[in-house]
Scaffold this motif. Structure first.
Motif, PDB file in Angstrom:
ATOM      1  N   UNK A   1       0.814  -1.212   0.000  1.00  0.00           N
ATOM      2  CA  UNK A   1       0.000   0.000   0.000  1.00  0.00           C
ATOM      3  C   UNK A   1       0.850   1.265   0.000  1.00  0.00           C
ATOM      4  N   UNK A   2       1.956   1.239   0.729  1.00  0.00           N
ATOM      5  CA  UNK A   2       2.825   2.407   0.776  1.00  0.00           C
ATOM      6  C   UNK A   2       3.429   2.699  -0.586  1.00  0.00           C
ATOM      7  N   UNK A   3       3.932   1.666  -1.241  1.00  0.00           N
ATOM      8  CA  UNK A   3       4.544   1.877  -2.541  1.00  0.00           C
ATOM      9  C   UNK A   3       3.502   2.157  -3.626  1.00  0.00           C
ATOM     10  N   UNK A   4       2.288   1.691  -3.415  1.00  0.00           N
ATOM     11  CA  UNK A   4       1.237   2.024  -4.360  1.00  0.00           C
ATOM     12  C   UNK A   4       1.006   3.534  -4.396  1.00  0.00           C
ATOM     13  N   UNK A   5       1.100   4.171  -3.241  1.00  0.00           N
ATOM     14  CA  UNK A   5       0.949   5.631  -3.201  1.00  0.00           C
ATOM     15  C   UNK A   5       2.066   6.327  -3.970  1.00  0.00           C
ATOM     16  N   UNK A   6       3.284   5.813  -3.856  1.00  0.00           N
ATOM     17  CA  UNK A   6       4.400   6.369  -4.617  1.00  0.00           C
ATOM     18  C   UNK A   6       4.164   6.204  -6.117  1.00  0.00           C
ATOM     19  N   UNK A   7       3.685   5.036  -6.521  1.00  0.00           N
ATOM     20  CA  UNK A   7       3.441   4.784  -7.940  1.00  0.00           C
ATOM     21  C   UNK A   7       2.309   5.655  -8.482  1.00  0.00           C
ATOM     22  N   UNK A   8       1.327   5.944  -7.653  1.00  0.00           N
ATOM     23  CA  UNK A   8       0.267   6.864  -8.063  1.00  0.00           C
ATOM     24  C   UNK A   8       0.824   8.259  -8.307  1.00  0.00           C
ATOM     25  N   UNK A   9       1.730   8.688  -7.444  1.00  0.00           N
ATOM     26  CA  UNK A   9       2.358   9.998  -7.627  1.00  0.00           C
ATOM     27  C   UNK A   9       3.172  10.038  -8.909  1.00  0.00           C
TER      28      UNK A   9
ATOM     29  N   UNK B   1       2.624   2.490 -20.995  1.00  0.00           N
ATOM     30  CA  UNK B   1       4.091   2.612 -21.041  1.00  0.00           C
ATOM     31  C   UNK B   1       4.676   2.555 -19.632  1.00  0.00           C
ATOM     32  N   UNK B   2       3.999   3.211 -18.702  1.00  0.00           N
ATOM     33  CA  UNK B   2       4.455   3.192 -17.306  1.00  0.00           C
ATOM     34  C   UNK B   2       4.388   1.785 -16.733  1.00  0.00           C
ATOM     35  N   UNK B   3       3.293   1.077 -16.997  1.00  0.00           N
ATOM     36  CA  UNK B   3       3.136  -0.277 -16.469  1.00  0.00           C
ATOM     37  C   UNK B   3       4.202  -1.202 -17.027  1.00  0.00           C
ATOM     38  N   UNK B   4       4.606  -0.982 -18.272  1.00  0.00           N
ATOM     39  CA  UNK B   4       5.677  -1.768 -18.883  1.00  0.00           C
ATOM     40  C   UNK B   4       6.927  -1.692 -18.003  1.00  0.00           C
ATOM     41  N   UNK B   5       7.231  -0.499 -17.538  1.00  0.00           N
ATOM     42  CA  UNK B   5       8.435  -0.308 -16.727  1.00  0.00           C
ATOM     43  C   UNK B   5       8.224  -0.677 -15.270  1.00  0.00           C
ATOM     44  N   UNK B   6       7.016  -0.518 -14.797  1.00  0.00           N
ATOM     45  CA  UNK B   6       6.668  -0.952 -13.442  1.00  0.00           C
ATOM     46  C   UNK B   6       6.950  -2.441 -13.290  1.00  0.00           C
ATOM     47  N   UNK B   7       6.722  -3.207 -14.351  1.00  0.00           N
ATOM     48  CA  UNK B   7       6.981  -4.635 -14.299  1.00  0.00           C
ATOM     49  C   UNK B   7       8.457  -4.979 -14.210  1.00  0.00           C
ATOM     50  N   UNK B   8       9.302  -4.040 -14.615  1.00  0.00           N
ATOM     51  CA  UNK B   8      10.753  -4.253 -14.564  1.00  0.00           C
ATOM     52  C   UNK B   8      11.328  -3.717 -13.264  1.00  0.00           C
ATOM     53  N   UNK B   9      10.904  -2.521 -12.899  1.00  0.00           N
ATOM     54  CA  UNK B   9      11.352  -1.836 -11.682  1.00  0.00           C
ATOM     55  C   UNK B   9      10.132  -1.378 -10.895  1.00  0.00           C
ATOM     56  N   UNK B  10      10.000  -1.773  -9.671  1.00  0.00           N
ATOM     57  CA  UNK B  10       8.932  -1.219  -8.849  1.00  0.00           C
ATOM     58  C   UNK B  10       9.472  -0.573  -7.577  1.00  0.00           C
ATOM     59  N   UNK B  11      10.759  -0.793  -7.278  1.00  0.00           N
ATOM     60  CA  UNK B  11      11.330  -0.333  -6.016  1.00  0.00           C
ATOM     61  C   UNK B  11      11.418   1.191  -5.973  1.00  0.00           C
ATOM     62  N   UNK B  12      11.486   1.725  -4.765  1.00  0.00           N
ATOM     63  CA  UNK B  12      11.525   3.175  -4.589  1.00  0.00           C
ATOM     64  C   UNK B  12      12.756   3.802  -5.216  1.00  0.00           C
ATOM     65  N   UNK B  13      13.902   3.153  -5.072  1.00  0.00           N
ATOM     66  CA  UNK B  13      15.152   3.740  -5.557  1.00  0.00           C
ATOM     67  C   UNK B  13      15.249   3.759  -7.073  1.00  0.00           C
ATOM     68  N   UNK B  14      14.325   3.092  -7.751  1.00  0.00           N
ATOM     69  CA  UNK B  14      14.362   3.059  -9.219  1.00  0.00           C
ATOM     70  C   UNK B  14      13.326   4.001  -9.834  1.00  0.00           C
TER      71      UNK B  14
END
Length: 518
Positions: free
Chosen positions: A247-255, A283-296
């Motif tokens: 849930x925390x990282x979902x908020x980051x991805x929404x931003x 296009x964003x989801x394509x990259x989300x599948x490769x990198x989801x971590x905060x530092x990326x």
């Protein structure tokens, strides 16, 4: 790119459906700095502090609370739960330390007896970690006729884990080929005849569609979190950590999506390239599948912009441009007007522009209404996939792990099997041109062509698995990013062209980005 023609002036003029997202992501999150993980954490301070506390408890158990020699199955189950809950990126070193013991210590290779579940789980976890665990362990589950025993059919956990283990096969492993056919056939039968109860009914149905090896990690984590409490091995601490983390990282991805959709609006796509696909969220989801971590975060946004621009180039060749318009465009991209000596000092990854040359070749076929043979189309289509370019960009987000040798590996010859798999999965699964060209060359039916091309895709996964076993050519973290790129391709085209037909990905995006876990 597909070989389909219509209009004389613009032979492949296509009308793409508009974005299904509109302005949704412009309003679903605040307009704060997209890269501010710190702000996201500060706004959720209680959750962030709790995550840190729970992480330490899990790390302590991995290092000191598990006893592989005394309780090998419990240890394997705990690691499996961490990975499937989407938490393994926190504990990569600790997990490697434990699994290395299983690989190196003969005492941990003891016979689990007739526990198919345990054997299959150990096999899969070791193979996932890059250790070439022997598939002969499954020979004891065959009868004197060389067929898998009927007695294991009632072992649902064992059958499900053997199915997942067989996804790790490499070329020549006949017993795993047979295991995949055997488990798939019987698990499908159990689902169709409603002979399974929850949670295994849901887990089996999902696994048949999305085996772990081929699936997006975060989507698998989201599903596993929702069903984990029903499993006998569940641990409340891990479940709490997984929910908070997701849930925390979902908020980051929404931003991030808030930022990237605003960038796309400012780019003024609609007035400049209205002929192309409006797919910035995809296009964003394509990259989300490769990198989801905060530092990326930064590389995730950079790659989203890159793919959005490559999409415009693709559609310029495939859907809009005439040969007269495309010829100078190709020359500009290919640097064909440069003095050849000016390229001598460029690194290989800047010299090679195979993708644009492939676009140009397909455009010529299209405008000339020429249907190539499969052998002509195959290499051009793979170059068209843009695998080298995407992998190069993905590596840019890996910091000091990347070396000159790593970049050279991308363009080495013969092409690494895992990169070829990325191209094959990305093209053969979604390009009708391959089917038509195969039919033309071999005179087979449409069904036979699809079957043959699917076999090539399956064989390429075996090649990928081989490239991920030690000894490996480049650092493992880089190979895992390539694996994630292949997984994204598989997901995009598993049920059709999910990129061009965005409704196919809507449920996935809802699950990953929009709906929190309660």
């Amino acid at each position: 790119m597909s070989l389909i023609s219509s209009d004389e002036k613009r032979p492949n003029l296509a009308e793409f459906t508009p974005s299904i997202w509109g302005k949704y992501f412009m309003s679903c999150a605040s307009n704060d700095d997209h890269s501010s993980l710190k702000e996201t954490m500060e706004n959720n301070k209680e959750s962030y502090v709790k995550i840190i506390e729970l992480k330490e408890q899990v790390k302590n158990k991995l290092l000191h609370g598990l006893h592989p020699l005394e309780n090998p199955l419990e240890t394997l189950e705990y690691i499996d739960d961490i990975q499937r809950l989407g938490l393994s990126y926190y504990f990569e070193n600790e997990i490697e330390q434990v699994l290395k013991q299983f690989h190196n210590n003969n005492n941990l290779h003891h016979d689990f007896g007739d526990n198919l579940y345990a054997d299959a789980l150990r096999f899969r976890l070791l193979r996932e970690q890059g250790y070439n665990s022997a598939c002969e362990v499954f020979a004891k589950y065959k009868n004197e006729k060389g067929k898998f025993k009927e007695s294991i059919l009632s072992d649902i956990r064992g059958m499900l884990n053997l199915y997942e283990a067989s996804q790790m096969r490499v070329c020549g492993e006949k017993i795993l080929d047979e295991a995949l056919i055997f488990t798939t056939t019987h698990l499908q039968s159990l689902v169709e005849t409603f002979q399974l109860s929850s949670p295994y009914l849901d887990l089996v149905k999902h696994a048949l569609m999305h085996p772990i090896r081929k699936s997006l990690q975060r989507r698998e984590a989201r599903l596993y979190i929702s069903r984990y409490h029903q499993l006998p091995s569940h641990e409340k601490l891990l479940l709490t950590l997984a929910k908070l983390d997701f849930n925390l990282f979902q908020q980051l991805h929404q931003k991030e999506l808030n930022y990237i959709t605003r960038w796309w609006k400012e780019f003024d796509f609609k007035s400049k390239q209205s002929f192309s696909r409006d797919r910035i969220v995809e296009c964003y989801i394509w990259n989300y599948g490769v990198y989801f971590e905060a530092q990326t975060s930064q590389i995730r946004l950079m790659m989203t912009k890159l793919i959005s621009l490559l999409t415009i180039i693709d559609d310029s060749y495939d859907s809009y441009g005439t040969l007269e318009e495309l010829r100078p465009f190709t020359e500009a991209w290919m640097l064909e007007r440069w003095d050849i000596s000016a390229t001598e000092n460029l690194p290989e990854y800047m010299k090679l522009q195979c993708m644009v040359r492939a676009y140009s070749k397909e455009a010529q076929w299209l405008h000339n209404k020429y249907m190539p043979t499969f052998d002509e189309y195959y290499p051009i289509g793979l170059d068209n996939a843009g695998s080298d370019e995407l992998i190069s960009m993905a590596f840019c987000g890996m910091g000091n792990v990347v070396t000159k040798e790593s970049m050279d590996w991308i363009f080495s010859q013969p092409q690494p099997k895992i990169i070829r798999t990325m191209s094959i999965v990305g093209r053969l699964m979604n390009d009708i041109g391959y089917h038509k060209c195969y039919i033309k060359q071999y005179g087979v039916t449409d069904e036979e062509a699809i079957k043959k091309l699917n076999e090539q895709v399956n064989d390429s996964w075996k090649d990928l698995n081989e490239d991920l076993l030690y000894p490996i050519a480049i650092p493992r973290p880089l190979l895992m990013r390539v694996l994630n790129l292949v997984r994204v391709n598989h997901e995009m085209y598993r049920e059709g062209d999910g990129f061009t037909q965005p409704t196919l990905l809507k449920n996935l995006i809802d699950t990953l980005i929009i709906n929190p876990i309660h």
